[in-house]
Design a protein around this motif. Structure first.
Motif, PDB file in Angstrom:
ATOM      1  N   LEU A 199       0.344  -0.754   0.279  1.00 12.17           N
ATOM      2  CA  LEU A 199       0.260   0.074   0.682  1.00 12.17           C
ATOM      3  C   LEU A 199       1.467   0.977  -0.248  1.00 12.17           C
ATOM      4  O   LEU A 199       0.872   2.421  -0.708  1.00 12.17           O
ATOM      5  CB  LEU A 199      -1.143  -0.037   1.455  1.00 12.17           C
ATOM      6  CG  LEU A 199      -1.829   0.914   1.564  1.00 12.17           C
ATOM      7  CD1 LEU A 199      -2.852   1.378   0.197  1.00 12.17           C
ATOM      8  CD2 LEU A 199      -2.227   1.503   2.408  1.00 12.17           C
ATOM      9  N   ARG A 218       2.206   2.052  -3.237  1.00 12.71           N
ATOM     10  CA  ARG A 218       0.937   2.405  -4.271  1.00 12.71           C
ATOM     11  C   ARG A 218       0.418   3.772  -4.195  1.00 12.71           C
ATOM     12  O   ARG A 218      -0.135   4.376  -5.407  1.00 12.71           O
ATOM     13  CB  ARG A 218      -0.023   1.191  -3.923  1.00 12.71           C
ATOM     14  CG  ARG A 218       0.183   0.569  -4.988  1.00 12.71           C
ATOM     15  CD  ARG A 218      -0.741  -0.958  -5.062  1.00 12.71           C
ATOM     16  NE  ARG A 218      -0.715  -2.661  -5.361  1.00 12.71           N
ATOM     17  CZ  ARG A 218      -1.896  -3.128  -5.600  1.00 12.71           C
ATOM     18  NH1 ARG A 218      -2.653  -2.655  -5.424  1.00 12.71           N
ATOM     19  NH2 ARG A 218      -1.316  -3.933  -5.263  1.00 12.71           N
ATOM     20  N   ASP A 219       0.186   3.844  -2.865  1.00 11.06           N
ATOM     21  CA  ASP A 219      -0.271   5.257  -2.583  1.00 11.06           C
ATOM     22  C   ASP A 219       0.617   6.657  -1.850  1.00 11.06           C
ATOM     23  O   ASP A 219       1.531   6.332  -1.523  1.00 11.06           O
ATOM     24  CB  ASP A 219      -1.292   4.960  -1.175  1.00 11.06           C
ATOM     25  CG  ASP A 219      -2.385   5.896  -1.061  1.00 11.06           C
ATOM     26  OD1 ASP A 219      -2.175   6.880  -1.458  1.00 11.06           O
ATOM     27  OD2 ASP A 219      -3.591   6.108   0.045  1.00 11.06           O
ATOM     28  N   ARG A 220       0.686   7.519  -2.937  1.00 11.08           N
ATOM     29  CA  ARG A 220       1.338   8.264  -2.370  1.00 11.08           C
ATOM     30  C   ARG A 220       1.630   9.141  -1.102  1.00 11.08           C
ATOM     31  O   ARG A 220       2.241   9.596  -0.545  1.00 11.08           O
ATOM     32  CB  ARG A 220       1.449   9.630  -3.132  1.00 11.08           C
ATOM     33  CG  ARG A 220       1.997   9.169  -4.745  1.00 11.08           C
ATOM     34  CD  ARG A 220       1.752  10.287  -6.335  1.00 11.08           C
ATOM     35  NE  ARG A 220       0.724  11.582  -6.146  1.00 11.08           N
ATOM     36  CZ  ARG A 220       0.342  12.055  -6.735  1.00 11.08           C
ATOM     37  NH1 ARG A 220       1.389  12.528  -7.106  1.00 11.08           N
ATOM     38  NH2 ARG A 220      -0.597  12.661  -6.754  1.00 11.08           N
TER      39      ARG A 220
END
Length: 644
Positions: free
Chosen positions: A302, A305-307
């Motif tokens: 996660l 993928r997530d900035r």
């Protein structure tokens, strides 16, 4: 709040209000007894008459007194003996986690509060204190039970994802709550509320006419008292929480902000891991034995993928809190088994139909097996569907579309060898014996009609004595069994694309089939649980205690997802069929995505673009997007696939 003492004073005031509710109930129960005492004393002293109406009043009030005392004693006994509900958790002995106990005790010393009496883990992203001093929660002891501090319950994902300093900052306000919990008035008010709640639960589970009537009265009284004390109990707990938060302000305040950010991230990763990764395995009778270790991989993915989660994975270089345990693998295994019990309703102990699975074996033993079982179920239901007009009419060869069963070349030998394929559920297209309500039967199952040659009028079996007797007619053509239909993806696509009603019929029958299998699995589990209780195996395991995780009827306490709709089931089964065809004909492989669960790997990369083409076929009957996807990947839909 200005100081922790202010919160404690507020909580104590509300606790006294709760105790006044208890006192008022006791006063109401003793009021008839006080009235009969006044009547008796007045008659003995001559101030009240001894005959006539006064005598009748004494007998009436005396009978009411006896009844009220009996009912009060009944309520008191049930409230005192009812076992309060406890959160299912994994107890951690001190010798299994000495560093963790040392951290908690040092934290309690810094906060100047009593240390928790024990530590337990729960498969959830939360932490709290729980009072387990009731006599039913421990072995019998001689004499009066000494007051004990509450038990500290810690969410197991926190130990694997958080670092040691973050865990200490997170637990500071929780451990600080042991101070207000030790106050006699607050402890008495909590015991009264828990007793009423337990008594209401006992009344709700009462069975039998001799127990139902008195316990129904106890349940009504308990619910009435709970409503009267609800607001005071809520404000009391808020005061306790405020006092604990104020006391913990001076302990690692900066790290508490970071720890709270990690709580939200851990909750998101834990929820995705349970619903997307663990749930498919649980439905197959397997339980991942390293869920807490898997949440680290899920959260790392996660953060990649997530900035918004950038930088969180860099913390992994610090010491994890699970290092405070002597055997993290054993604790993780017990917590994973309890998670399956809580969120899926699985058995309390491993067995032949409930075995653990590791993350390395997950793609082959869970993902591949899930796809092939669903593909086999889809073809089983497809075989039972009534044939369409296109199926009954002779079909001319079409070079533009690959048939379900490609014709063998003319010069091919009759005994050509072929690789072994499992045609699970592939049989002659005959109607099944049971038909769900509202579903049409097949054409050849129409009652009262006998088969006729093509072009001849249909005749009723009532007009044919030979048909009634069961003997074949001389002019009947010889009946030869139809060959089994090969399980191909092309067959599924063609049926859904050319028959507008096939989607609804397939979805309905798949839903009925899945419901039947779930009922059979629940019946088998109930039989196992009954046998376990008969054998006297206790609460189901030595590693898990304090609750079994199941509600009445064998249902999980916290179901993860609502039941899937029929359309969702059909989409899942068509997706599984496509994945089986890709694995068998295009060199794809089953894989595991830590956030999305089962994944299809093509050339080592995950293909996440399959959902939309499948929905176009299932919802709209449009097969062109799916055929285009199959062409790009290199899947041959006319080839048979292996089924489970």
């Amino acid at each position: 709040m200005a100081s922790p003492e202010t919160g404690v004073l507020v909580a104590r005031a509300r606790a006294l209000a709760v105790l006044r509710v208890r006192g008022a109930a006791l006063a109401v129960a003793l009021l008839p007894a006080a009235a009969v005492v006044v009547l008796l004393v007045g008659g003995a002293t001559g101030r009240l008459g001894t005959e006539g109406g006064w005598a009748v009043a004494r007998w009436a009030v005396g009978g009411l007194t006896v009844l009220s005392l009996v009912l009060a004693a009944l309520v008191s006994v049930v409230v005192a003996r009812a076992r309060p509900a406890l959160s299912p958790s994994v107890p951690i002995a001190e010798d299994a986690a000495p560093d963790l106990y040392r951290l908690v005790r040092d934290l309690a010393d810094r906060l100047d509060v009593p240390a928790p009496s024990a530590i337990a883990l729960t498969p959830d992203c939360d932490s709290w204190l729980e009072d387990r001093t009731h006599r039913a929660h421990g072995p019998p002891r001689a004499g009066r039970r000494a007051p004990e501090a509450p038990v500290l319950v810690i969410g197991s994902p926190f130990l694997w994802w958080m670092r040691v300093a973050e865990l200490r900052a997170l637990l500071a306000p929780v451990v600080a709550g042991t101070g207000p919990s030790a106050h006699p008035d607050i402890a008495a008010a909590r015991r009264f509320i828990r007793g009423l709640d337990a008594a209401a639960g006992v009344a709700a589970r009462a069975r039998g006419p001799l127990r139902t009537l008195p316990l129904r009265f106890v349940g009504r009284v308990a619910r009435l008292l709970l409503r009267a004390a609800r607001e005071h109990a809520t404000l009391m707990e808020r005061g306790v929480a405020a006092a604990a938060s104020e006391r913990a302000q001076g302990v690692d305040y900066g790290l508490r902000i970071v720890a709270q950010e990690q709580v939200g991230l851990a909750y998101a990763g834990w929820d995705r891991l349970l619903t997307r990764v663990a749930l498919p395995a649980w439905r197959l009778g397997r339980w991942p034995s390293r869920l807490d270790a898997g949440v680290v991989s899920a959260l790392t993915e996660l953060s990649r993928r997530d900035r918004l989660a950038e930088g969180f994975a860099s913390r992994l270089g610090e010491r994890p809190a699970c290092d405070l345990l002597e055997e993290p693998g054993t604790i993780d295994r017990a917590a994973s088994l309890l998670a399956a019990r809580l969120f899926h309703g699985g058995p309390a102990e491993p067995g032949p139909d409930w075995s653990p699975v590791g993350w390395q074996q997950y793609p082959q033993e869970i993902v591949d097996r899930k796809w092939r079982l669903e593909a086999a179920r889809l073809h089983r239901v497809l075989d039972a569907l009534p044939p369409t007009a296109a199926d009954l009419a002779p079909e001319a060869p079409d070079a533009s579309r690959a048939p379900d069963r490609p014709a063998a070349p003319a010069d091919a030998p009759a005994t050509a060898s072929a690789p072994p394929l499992s045609y699970a559920g592939a049989r002659v297209r005959t109607p099944a014996a049971p038909h769900p309500a509202g579903l049409p039967r097949t054409l050849d199952a129409a009652p009262g009609l006998s088969a006729a040659a093509p072009g001849a009028p249909l005749r009723s079996r009532a007009d044919d004595p030979e048909a009634q007797a069961g003997s074949p007619r001389a002019d009947d053509p010889p009946v030869s069994p139809a060959p089994p239909v090969a399980p191909t993806l092309a067959r599924v696509i063609d049926r859904l694309a050319r028959d507008t009603d096939a989607g609804d019929l397939l979805a309905a029958r798949l839903g009925a089939e899945v419901a039947r299998e779930e009922r059979e699995a629940a019946a088998r589990q109930a039989a196992r649980d009954s046998a376990t209780k008969t054998a006297g195996s206790g609460t189901g395991g030595t590693d898990i205690a304090w609750g079994d995780g199941l509600a009445d009827g064998g249902l999980p306490l916290f179901p993860l997802q609502p039941p899937r709709t029929a359309r969702e089931l059909l989409a899942d089964h068509v997706t599984a069929m496509v994945c089986c065809a890709a694995v068998d004909t295009a060199g794809a492989a089953p894989g595991l995505d830590w956030l999305d669960g089962p994944a299809l790997l093509v050339d080592g990369a995950r293909r996440a673009d399959l959902g939309r083409p499948v929905l176009s076929l299932v919802d709209d009957g449009d097969a062109e997007p799916l055929r285009g996807w199959l062409h790009r990947v290199g899947v041959r839909p006319e080839k048979p696939v292996r089924l489970a």
